[in-house]
Design an enzyme around this catalytic site. Structure first.
Site, PDB file in Angstrom:
ATOM      1  N   ARG A 239       2.376  10.581   0.262  1.00 24.32           N
ATOM      2  CA  ARG A 239       2.380  11.433  -0.928  1.00 24.32           C
ATOM      3  C   ARG A 239       0.975  11.925  -1.262  1.00 24.32           C
ATOM      4  NH1 ARG A 239       5.561   7.510  -4.769  1.00 24.32           N
ATOM      5  NH2 ARG A 239       5.287   6.142  -2.971  1.00 24.32           N
TER       6      ARG A 239
ATOM      7  N   THR B 293       1.030  -0.056  -5.521  1.00 25.88           N
ATOM      8  CA  THR B 293       0.596   1.204  -6.114  1.00 25.88           C
ATOM      9  C   THR B 293       1.761   2.176  -6.269  1.00 25.88           C
ATOM     10  OG1 THR B 293      -0.084   1.828  -3.873  1.00 25.88           O
ATOM     11  CG2 THR B 293      -1.806   1.067  -5.369  1.00 25.88           C
TER      12      THR B 293
ATOM     13  N   MET C 239       0.846  -1.201   0.000  1.00 18.25           N
ATOM     14  CA  MET C 239       0.000   0.000   0.000  1.00 18.25           C
ATOM     15  C   MET C 239       0.880   1.249   0.000  1.00 18.25           C
ATOM     16  SD  MET C 239      -2.900  -1.372   2.691  1.00 18.25           S
ATOM     17  CE  MET C 239      -1.719  -1.535   4.034  1.00 18.25           C
ATOM     18  N   ASP C 240       1.375   1.593  -1.166  1.00 14.55           N
ATOM     19  CA  ASP C 240       2.367   2.661  -1.292  1.00 14.55           C
ATOM     20  C   ASP C 240       1.706   3.975  -1.712  1.00 14.55           C
ATOM     21  OD1 ASP C 240       4.814   3.901  -1.352  1.00 14.55           O
ATOM     22  OD2 ASP C 240       5.374   3.137  -3.322  1.00 14.55           O
ATOM     23  N   GLY C 241       2.073   5.058  -1.033  1.00 12.69           N
ATOM     24  CA  GLY C 241       1.641   6.379  -1.487  1.00 12.69           C
ATOM     25  C   GLY C 241       0.737   7.139  -0.540  1.00 12.69           C
TER      26      GLY C 241
END
Length: 290
Positions: A46, A235, A41-43
């Site tokens: 950001r 992601t 679960m990246d981001g």
């Protein structure tokens, strides 16, 4: 009255959406469906910066995205889902950020076992995977309560990797395997059955039996609760595994949509499944050859 009519219209709309989604899943299910999907679960941070949200709010929106992904997975018939929630390396972040994430994690873990939660709605057994001794006591106790509360669920499995890295998992498995094998040899020597095995050297068969094998290591891996993943979705367009399921992902399909995790939606999920299906027979052949 108008508000009541508006609520009713909204309910009807989402009921239609749910019906159409299930119909689409029935069509997709004609071809092979993954048994196990893993998510990086990246981001979240950001996303918060992009939307000018307060620190931590990106993770809250990301949790809603996770609930949607879980719903899609279990509606489609995916039995196992694994998520990378918190790496051991994340403990190196700013202490205030780590504390904030731990507090949020405890809040969401406790929410998982509420009667109306998606876990109970779909009959999901929850496992927390990783070096749980590194967690703060409140988070660790919340995780233990969640595992105990869902132990009898059997329709699906959710593995939450927390205080986890793949290298830590492998080291743990090797250590456990060596200790187990050492104990076996000690018992044999004490009983006389393995006399001379360590001191003088046994015969070739005995030596082979007392070598740590691949199967010994695999049975001590944290992820024995699930088969190897069929799809790994990360992601943000990143193609790195970031020390996640390195042992288990040799033959899985990697999918990296460019959206940040809180932005992932139904179309990204559907496209991941269709992409997997296009590659299924190639991946299956490679898996059988290994």
């Amino acid at each position: 009255m108008e508000k009541s009519n508006g609520n009713k219209a909204t309910q009807i709309f989402w009921s239609i959406v749910s019906f159409l989604r299930r119909c689409l899943f029935l069509v997709i299910s004609v071809r092979p469906i993954p048994h196990h999907i893993a998510f990086i679960m990246d981001g979240n941070r950001r996303y918060a910066k992009k939307r000018k949200l307060k620190e931590g709010d990106g993770h809250r929106v990301g949790f809603l995205a996770l609930m949607s992904m879980l719903k899609y997975c279990y509606e489609l018939g995916v039995r196992y889902v694994t998520i990378y929630a918190f790496s051991i390396d994340n403990f190196k972040r700013d202490p205030e950020e780590v504390k904030s994430l731990m507090d949020l994690m405890r809040e969401k873990i406790e929410g998982l076992i509420k009667e109306e939660s998606i876990v109970n709605q779909y009959g999901i057994k929850v496992h927390f995977i990783g070096n749980l001794k590194l967690l703060s006591e409140p988070v660790r106790l919340a995780a233990e309560r969640a595992m105990e509360a869902t132990a009898n669920n059997s329709r699906g499995v959710l593995s939450i990797c927390i205080a986890y890295t793949s290298t830590d998992e492998i080291v743990h498995a090797v250590q456990e395997s060596c200790e187990e094998k050492s104990d076996e040899i000690s018992v044999m020597n004490a009983s006389g059955a393995g006399y001379g095995l360590l001191q003088l050297g046994g015969n070739e068969k005995e030596e082979r039996e007392n070598i740590v094998k691949l199967t010994d290591i695999e049975k001590h891996m944290y992820m024995t609760v699930a088969p190897d993943p069929d799809i790994l979705i990360r992601t943000s367009g990143e193609t790195r595994l970031s020390n996640f399921l390195l042992w288990q992902s040799a033959h899985c399909y990697l999918y990296s949509p460019s959206v940040l995790w809180p932005e992932i939606g139904f179309r990204h999920f559907t496209w991941a499944i269709l992409s997997f299906q296009r590659s299924y027979f190639y991946l299956d052949r490679k898996r059988k050859q290994s």
